[in-house]
Design an enzyme around this catalytic site. Structure first.
Site, short mmCIF file in Angstrom:
data_model
loop_
_atom_site.label_atom_id
_atom_site.label_comp_id
_atom_site.label_asym_id
_atom_site.label_seq_id
_atom_site.Cartn_x
_atom_site.Cartn_y
_atom_site.Cartn_z
N ALA A 120 -2.49 5.82 1.51
CA ALA A 120 -3.73 4.77 1.71
C ALA A 120 -3.78 4.06 3.33
O ALA A 120 -2.15 4.07 3.97
CB ALA A 120 -2.95 3.43 0.80
N LEU B 16 0.79 -1.62 0.09
CA LEU B 16 -0.18 -0.14 -0.30
C LEU B 16 0.67 1.00 0.38
O LEU B 16 1.87 1.32 1.37
CB LEU B 16 -1.09 0.15 1.06
CG LEU B 16 -1.88 -1.02 1.16
CD1 LEU B 16 -2.66 -0.74 2.30
CD2 LEU B 16 -3.11 -0.54 0.52
N ASP B 17 0.00 2.18 -0.57
CA ASP B 17 0.82 3.48 -1.03
C ASP B 17 0.96 3.67 0.71
O ASP B 17 0.27 3.93 1.45
CB ASP B 17 0.68 3.75 -1.38
CG ASP B 17 0.87 3.98 -2.78
OD1 ASP B 17 1.50 3.74 -3.11
OD2 ASP B 17 -0.12 4.46 -4.21
N PRO B 18 2.33 4.77 1.01
CA PRO B 18 2.00 5.95 2.23
C PRO B 18 0.82 5.70 2.49
O PRO B 18 0.42 6.33 3.76
CB PRO B 18 3.41 6.63 2.32
CG PRO B 18 4.30 6.20 1.14
CD PRO B 18 3.57 5.18 0.43
#
Length: 308
Positions: free
Chosen positions: A50, A46-48
């Site tokens: 998100a 997951l992106d930071p």
């Protein structure tokens, strides 16, 4: 003599409701330290920015990570109209603006273009490798990153809210490799404006959803034993959509040693009528996963053996 790996042999899944602002690797490291786990990995980055479902595989569960990574995913995201950023989300620098704000009707009219198999260009700030380097490393160094479009599958995309003229909220169910940041960017382009993701949450991945999750803070507030008892899910939880077949102890012993098990002469036959050669099966004994096996020529042949 090989050095013994530090930590305890903990086997299973812990599903973290990831907070915004930290990387998936940060979450893995914090959980591994707190549980003193010898081996850990995650089932899909997951992106930071998100939040949401981040399944962590511990010990033998790492052998099932690919089945989670290949699983379907669902997301909810807020899209901000009128600005595009270099990262396609709120963490990047604004590189273009537009005064155009699409109507609800206009938005719904283009959603059909983003359903089923679509060609999607990943964000420049992504983990995809270009000549052996991560695209985000090249982008951060100021290099122009040109990534090729690739086919991804979007099972459904739904407009669920328009809280204000600058914002639209969507829910998406999709397959492996679909970038929500690219979807937001492309929605903006399809509507003649600019857009980026301002809020992103993953609701499910593979067999895991919010009902399985615990927050990172809650986990770290629990003592080691309590955390394992409350948060640890069996290895086979990741394989809920794969048929299970019970083995005898003798058969389980053969499979653990890497040998195939014949099943056509036993009561397994009725259970196997729905399987085709090459299908995957969870080989079980006494409710425990023995191996992920492939059904071929009347045998179960171990693909990944799970040690007790």
């Amino acid at each position: 003599m090989a050095r013994r790996r530090k930590g305890q042999a903990i086997n299973g899944w812990v599903v973290i409701d990831k907070p915004s602002g930290i990387t998936s690797t940060d979450v893995v490291n914090r959980v591994r330290r707190h549980l003193d786990a010898r081996k850990a990995g995650h089932g899909g980055t997951l992106d930071p920015l998100a939040t949401g479902i981040l399944p962590l595989a511990l010990g033998e569960a790492t052998k099932t990570v690919s089945y989670v990574m290949d699983g379907d995913k669902t997301y909810r995201f807020s899209l901000r109209w009128g600005e595009v950023t270099d990262t396609d989300d709120a963490e990047g620098e604004v590189i273009a603006r537009s005064d155009l704000r699409p109507s609800q009707t206009q938005i719904r009219d283009v959603l059909g273009n983003f359903h089923g198999w679509i060609d999607q260009v990943p964000p420049a700030f992504s983990a995809i490798k270009v000549d052996g380097q991560r695209a985000y490393d090249l982008a951060r160094d100021g290099e122009e990153v040109a990534l090729s479009a690739r086919p991804v599958y979007v099972d459904s995309i739904e407009l669920v809210d328009l809280p204000d003229p600058d914002t639209a909220v969507f829910e998406v169910a999709c397959g492996k490799g679909t970038y929500m940041r690219s979807l937001a960017r492309d929605l903006g382009e399809a509507l003649g404006t600019c857009a980026h993701i301002s809020v992103l949450r993953r609701l499910s991945v593979g067999a895991f959803d919010e009902s399985h999750a615990i927050s990172l803070d809650s986990l770290e507030q629990l003592e080691h034993v309590a955390a394992c008892e409350q948060a640890l899910l069996p290895v086979e939880t990741a394989l809920d959509d794969i048929p299970a077949l019970a083995l005898t102890e003798t058969e389980a012993k053969r499979m653990r040693s890497g040998q195939a098990v014949s099943v056509l002469a036993r009561s397994h036959l009725q259970r196997l009528q729905d399987l085709e050669p090459g299908d995957t099966v969870c080989a079980m004994t006494d409710g425990r996963l023995v191996a992920i096996a492939r059904f071929e020529a009347g045998e179960l042949r171990p693909v990944r053996v799970i040690n007790p």
